[in-house]
Design an enzyme around this catalytic site. Sequence first.
Site, PDB file in Angstrom:
ATOM      1  N   ASP A 463       0.836  -1.455   0.086  1.00 58.68           N
ATOM      2  CA  ASP A 463      -0.409   0.066   0.058  1.00 58.68           C
ATOM      3  C   ASP A 463       0.903   1.182   0.070  1.00 58.68           C
ATOM      4  O   ASP A 463       0.897   2.335  -0.431  1.00 58.68           O
ATOM      5  CB  ASP A 463      -1.276   0.108   0.882  1.00 58.68           C
ATOM      6  CG  ASP A 463       0.358  -0.025   2.481  1.00 58.68           C
ATOM      7  OD1 ASP A 463       1.070  -1.178   2.629  1.00 58.68           O
ATOM      8  OD2 ASP A 463      -1.214   0.447   3.567  1.00 58.68           O
ATOM      9  N   ARG A 467       5.392   4.499   6.560  1.00 57.38           N
ATOM     10  CA  ARG A 467       4.633   3.884   8.262  1.00 57.38           C
ATOM     11  C   ARG A 467       4.798   2.851   8.270  1.00 57.38           C
ATOM     12  O   ARG A 467       5.234   1.717   7.140  1.00 57.38           O
ATOM     13  CB  ARG A 467       3.250   4.980   7.724  1.00 57.38           C
ATOM     14  CG  ARG A 467       2.818   3.989   6.693  1.00 57.38           C
ATOM     15  CD  ARG A 467       1.209   4.552   7.240  1.00 57.38           C
ATOM     16  NE  ARG A 467       0.043   3.636   5.852  1.00 57.38           N
ATOM     17  CZ  ARG A 467      -0.711   4.478   6.045  1.00 57.38           C
ATOM     18  NH1 ARG A 467      -1.007   5.898   5.800  1.00 57.38           N
ATOM     19  NH2 ARG A 467      -2.342   3.278   5.230  1.00 57.38           N
ATOM     20  N   ASP A 468       4.303   2.665   9.538  1.00 56.51           N
ATOM     21  CA  ASP A 468       4.268   1.267   9.913  1.00 56.51           C
ATOM     22  C   ASP A 468       3.564   0.410   9.199  1.00 56.51           C
ATOM     23  O   ASP A 468       2.379  -0.188  10.233  1.00 56.51           O
ATOM     24  CB  ASP A 468       4.263   1.509  11.456  1.00 56.51           C
ATOM     25  CG  ASP A 468       2.864   1.992  12.429  1.00 56.51           C
ATOM     26  OD1 ASP A 468       2.380   2.626  11.093  1.00 56.51           O
ATOM     27  OD2 ASP A 468       2.765   2.532  13.410  1.00 56.51           O
ATOM     28  N   GLU A 469       3.331  -0.113   8.280  1.00 58.18           N
ATOM     29  CA  GLU A 469       2.354  -0.784   7.658  1.00 58.18           C
ATOM     30  C   GLU A 469       3.589  -0.885   6.475  1.00 58.18           C
ATOM     31  O   GLU A 469       3.459  -2.716   6.681  1.00 58.18           O
ATOM     32  CB  GLU A 469       1.390   0.113   7.227  1.00 58.18           C
ATOM     33  CG  GLU A 469       0.045  -1.110   6.505  1.00 58.18           C
ATOM     34  CD  GLU A 469      -1.142   0.092   6.880  1.00 58.18           C
ATOM     35  OE1 GLU A 469      -1.504   1.455   7.413  1.00 58.18           O
ATOM     36  OE2 GLU A 469      -1.928  -0.156   6.103  1.00 58.18           O
ATOM     37  N   ASP A 476      -5.662  -2.237  -2.827  1.00 60.75           N
ATOM     38  CA  ASP A 476      -4.220  -1.644  -3.980  1.00 60.75           C
ATOM     39  C   ASP A 476      -3.545  -2.126  -4.903  1.00 60.75           C
ATOM     40  O   ASP A 476      -4.050  -1.858  -6.087  1.00 60.75           O
ATOM     41  CB  ASP A 476      -3.930  -1.035  -2.535  1.00 60.75           C
ATOM     42  CG  ASP A 476      -3.978  -0.859  -1.203  1.00 60.75           C
ATOM     43  OD1 ASP A 476      -4.924  -1.276  -0.806  1.00 60.75           O
ATOM     44  OD2 ASP A 476      -3.527   0.562  -0.814  1.00 60.75           O
ATOM     45  N   TRP A 528     -11.461  -6.318  -2.207  1.00 57.56           N
ATOM     46  CA  TRP A 528     -10.478  -6.491  -1.291  1.00 57.56           C
ATOM     47  C   TRP A 528      -9.631  -8.290  -1.416  1.00 57.56           C
ATOM     48  O   TRP A 528      -9.168  -8.348  -2.173  1.00 57.56           O
ATOM     49  CB  TRP A 528      -9.717  -6.076  -0.090  1.00 57.56           C
ATOM     50  CG  TRP A 528      -9.144  -4.911   0.354  1.00 57.56           C
ATOM     51  CD1 TRP A 528      -7.984  -4.095   0.768  1.00 57.56           C
ATOM     52  CD2 TRP A 528     -10.098  -3.672   0.299  1.00 57.56           C
ATOM     53  NE1 TRP A 528      -7.999  -3.543   0.815  1.00 57.56           N
ATOM     54  CE2 TRP A 528      -9.054  -2.271   0.548  1.00 57.56           C
ATOM     55  CE3 TRP A 528     -11.025  -2.982  -0.489  1.00 57.56           C
ATOM     56  CZ2 TRP A 528      -9.572  -1.397   0.499  1.00 57.56           C
ATOM     57  CZ3 TRP A 528     -11.299  -2.391  -0.306  1.00 57.56           C
ATOM     58  CH2 TRP A 528     -11.325  -0.998  -0.592  1.00 57.56           C
ATOM     59  N   GLU A 739      -2.240   8.882  -0.485  1.00 58.04           N
ATOM     60  CA  GLU A 739      -3.327   7.915  -0.012  1.00 58.04           C
ATOM     61  C   GLU A 739      -4.761   9.145  -0.578  1.00 58.04           C
ATOM     62  O   GLU A 739      -5.489   8.128  -0.597  1.00 58.04           O
ATOM     63  CB  GLU A 739      -2.917   7.512   0.391  1.00 58.04           C
ATOM     64  CG  GLU A 739      -4.096   7.008   1.574  1.00 58.04           C
ATOM     65  CD  GLU A 739      -3.542   6.257   2.951  1.00 58.04           C
ATOM     66  OE1 GLU A 739      -2.603   6.572   3.719  1.00 58.04           O
ATOM     67  OE2 GLU A 739      -4.199   5.904   2.737  1.00 58.04           O
ATOM     68  N   HIS A 760       1.127   6.508  -2.625  1.00 61.04           N
ATOM     69  CA  HIS A 760      -0.326   5.065  -2.060  1.00 61.04           C
ATOM     70  C   HIS A 760      -0.483   4.409  -3.544  1.00 61.04           C
ATOM     71  O   HIS A 760      -1.544   5.686  -4.352  1.00 61.04           O
ATOM     72  CB  HIS A 760      -0.746   5.974  -1.612  1.00 61.04           C
ATOM     73  CG  HIS A 760      -1.244   5.173  -0.751  1.00 61.04           C
ATOM     74  ND1 HIS A 760      -0.878   4.609   1.129  1.00 61.04           N
ATOM     75  CD2 HIS A 760      -2.450   3.910  -0.061  1.00 61.04           C
ATOM     76  CE1 HIS A 760      -0.953   3.882   1.325  1.00 61.04           C
ATOM     77  NE2 HIS A 760      -2.332   3.548   1.190  1.00 61.04           N
TER      78      HIS A 760
HETATM   79  C1  BGC Z   1      -4.075   1.009   4.290  1.00 62.07           C
HETATM   80  C2  BGC Z   1      -4.956   0.739   2.565  1.00 62.07           C
HETATM   81  C3  BGC Z   1      -5.375   0.171   2.508  1.00 62.07           C
HETATM   82  C4  BGC Z   1      -6.438   0.260   3.503  1.00 62.07           C
HETATM   83  C5  BGC Z   1      -8.123  -1.022   3.788  1.00 62.07           C
HETATM   84  C6  BGC Z   1      -4.432   1.035   4.800  1.00 62.07           C
HETATM   85  O1  BGC Z   1      -4.059   1.287   6.239  1.00 62.07           O
HETATM   86  O2  BGC Z   1      -3.222   2.390   3.479  1.00 62.07           O
HETATM   87  O3  BGC Z   1      -4.247   0.756   1.482  1.00 62.07           O
HETATM   88  O4  BGC Z   1      -7.000  -0.787   2.105  1.00 62.07           O
HETATM   89  O5  BGC Z   1      -5.739   0.559   4.754  1.00 62.07           O
HETATM   90  O6  BGC Z   1      -9.099  -0.179   4.070  1.00 62.07           O
END
Ligand code: BGC
Length: 883
Positions: A463, A467-469, A476, A528, A739, A760
């Site tokens: 995504d 960040r912490d992701e 996505d 998703w 984003e 994003h």
């Molecule tokens: C992500 C998104 C993802 C979403 C889910 C977010 O935190 O960055 O791109 O699809 O969560 O809704």
Amino acid sequence: MTHFTVSDLSVNYRKNPLGIDDLRPRLSWRISAETRGFVQNAYQVQVAYDPDFGAEIVWDSQKVESDRSVHIEYQGPALKSRTRYYFRVRVWDRQGNVSAWSAPAYWETAFLSAGEWQASWIAAPPRSEESGDEPCDYMRTDFTLPDNVVSARVYATSLGLYRLYVNGVPADDTLFGPGWTSYNKRLQYQTYDVTSLLSAGDNALGCIVGNGWYRGYLAWEGKKEHFGKTRALMIQLYMTLSDGSERIIVSDGNWRVSSGPLRMSELYHGETYDARLEMDGWSSPGFADQDWAKAMITNPPESALVAQENEPARIIETIRPIAVVTTPKGETVLDMGQNMVGWVRFTVRAEAGTVVTLQHAEVLDRDGNFYTGNLRSAKQTITYICRGGEAETFEPHLSFQGFRYVKVTGVPQDQLLESFIGCVIHTDLEPTGSFRCSDELVNQLQHNILWGQKGNFLDIPTDCPQRDERLGWTGDAQVFIRTAAFNMNVVPFFEKWLKDLAADQEADGRVPHVIPDVPIAGYGSAAWGDAAVICPWTLYQCYGDIRVLETQYPSMKAWVEYIRAQGDDEFLWNTGFHFGDWLGLDAKENSYIGATPKDLIATVFYAYSTELLAKTAAVLGKNEDAKAYEGLHENIVRAFRKEFVTPNGRVASPTQTAYVLALMFDLLEEQNRPRTAKMLAEHIEENGVHLTTGFVGTPYLCLVLSRFGYTELAYRLVLQKEYPSWLYSVIQGATTIWEHWDGIKQDGSFWSDDMNSYNHYAYGAIGDWLYRVVGGIDLLEPGYKKIRIQPQIGEQFSWAEASLDSVYGTIKVDWSKQDHGAVKMDVLIPANTTAEVVIPANQGDDILENGERLDQMAGLLGMEQTAQTYILLLGSGNYSFTF
Ligand code: BGC
């Protein structure tokens, strides 16, 4: 002399790959022909152990009458492990002429059967560190060799990330091995050709192993060890000697382990490196490792070991900072000029113990100060402690950062510009597309889309990269894949990821929100989870390769069956958790979820996935399934109409996304479509030519407008400069896709810290429309075997050019407006394909090709005329039209 040649041989989309464990590799080639309209009538493939094809022929397809020139499966005798196979190809045209044999290409197999690993998994014995440090493991071994090694391959993998060194130098330029997979189910190993790095006499192997995705911090709850607690390594080095015999060196209990200068390495947080602790020559022979601990043998993981499937990550390009800024707060900040992903390589000269820190961020705040709020807990910090003396150069090993700005301490300002370099790292995908037009802002948009892809295609589709992701969010990936497939060849990249998706599906078919699954994320949302079906189908469409459908079919079917089991009506999906039209602008105050009802969206995707599954079944010859899912699809469409469309044919939820989805996926009765398209157009106009769509509606918005005759409005939407719009962020200086449409607001303030990525790619899905509608490159048959060239020429552009390196070769369209309202359009159609070229011209209008009338034209296979278009069916070649 024939006037056509065969070249660009590839195996599973790669040129001369090593370490392939596919038992039926797919062979492809391209044809160049001097004359128009080339069609391959037959081919012959030969496979041999030697590049001269002088000795034994392993497989000879003989002459096969077929126009297929891509994805021909190897059908010879069972392949042997760790063996190089050469292949060559020749082709015939329709007149019976045969080409010369192509130059040979090769692939090398990896381990093809279980039980070939003799190495042990080794790990560092537990150690107690003084501080909270968690240093990386340095592992090494020495060995001696005779002088007749003719070839050497290392096969290596790890739990955690590793970097392999041979005799003091990196084994190659690849990064982030073993890549990210659903580790507990599938773990990749890499193959290295180390022949040239070994020498007679003493040799050494060294490896640094760090936490990475396996054991490090992942996701936003500050948790680590998602896949396991213990880092480990397994290596097997094979050497072939000139007499044909083999020697093997493996990881075992004789290896030595120590910590070293790399005191901390985490994907999110960066690295801490104390150069004073460097151990010179640690991966070279003869290093005194007697104080190092003996490696501990550990249990092998239960996951299946698979050869690396996608291209590896590498430093693909480097960029120099454009400025050093002193912020109002007095911080020293480097501006890279581009929001990028990778790391900074820097050289400093300082006293021993000097601490240099680099903190990475995407944007400066409205006052021009360094801003890290949107990174949440990700520290993205490099701490380097100088060794002193000579100039010293550092770059991270097992961590990457997403950034445009770098706050530096510990280095004099005047050293910054020339000694700090941005290294851009991503999976080494072959660039395949380009799009340019007369509007510079749109060109910047395309640039931003491409950089969003670079930044988020680091081994898996993420995504965001900062960040912490940084997770493999399915939604996505699904919305962006078609655009991605224009910009780069994405097949091996997605094939790998889709296998992990299948591996992470539970028995009931549910698909986790992120792949590889990180348990805290959840599962089962419409749009998703549908990545399970949409991604394989898109790959099949864009590359014409049925392998991905064969491989993914059980997963695709399981997903549709999962949906079928949800809902309180077999044909509606109206239960469960959904992200809805995520980030839609028609959301209620303080909500991230747009106004379009979730059950409407879910039922749309239920219908769409079922339709694609039925088509997939038909392609694979699973006729019963095809019929059953066609039937299911009809029922869902019926149920959709009953539930979400009024008796008079109006979509009951008057949102842009609802209109777009209903039209995109043919859910309305024929007679209600034009009216719905009109309502969509009016909705947009009433909003001052602004969209309100989120993640789910946005990717299709302009495609739907164009399909229903509103291309002019689509152009105005794309060219809209005011928020919300694609160009708003471009005008704000974005160099990647944001984003949020208003990641930076007009007054310079930010969208809230908690979810505000500036890299994003989801909204970059507009690239699909740029290529297909403005550039006019679309497909009529999978893999662009039959192409449609139909640019919709907008008033606002004076020219546009798009190109795509398809599996058959380069497709190109280049149109420009001339004086007196004429348009010139150059088209390139690769050999062994045909194209339907749609020219917008009224009956009786002059259309010339290279100055000649159309009926004189070579390559013309057919022509049709409608009121406002000429439809030409063309064979391969270069054409230049004016109309
Ligand atoms: C992500 C998104 C993802 C979403 C889910 C977010 O935190 O960055 O791109 O699809 O969560 O809704």
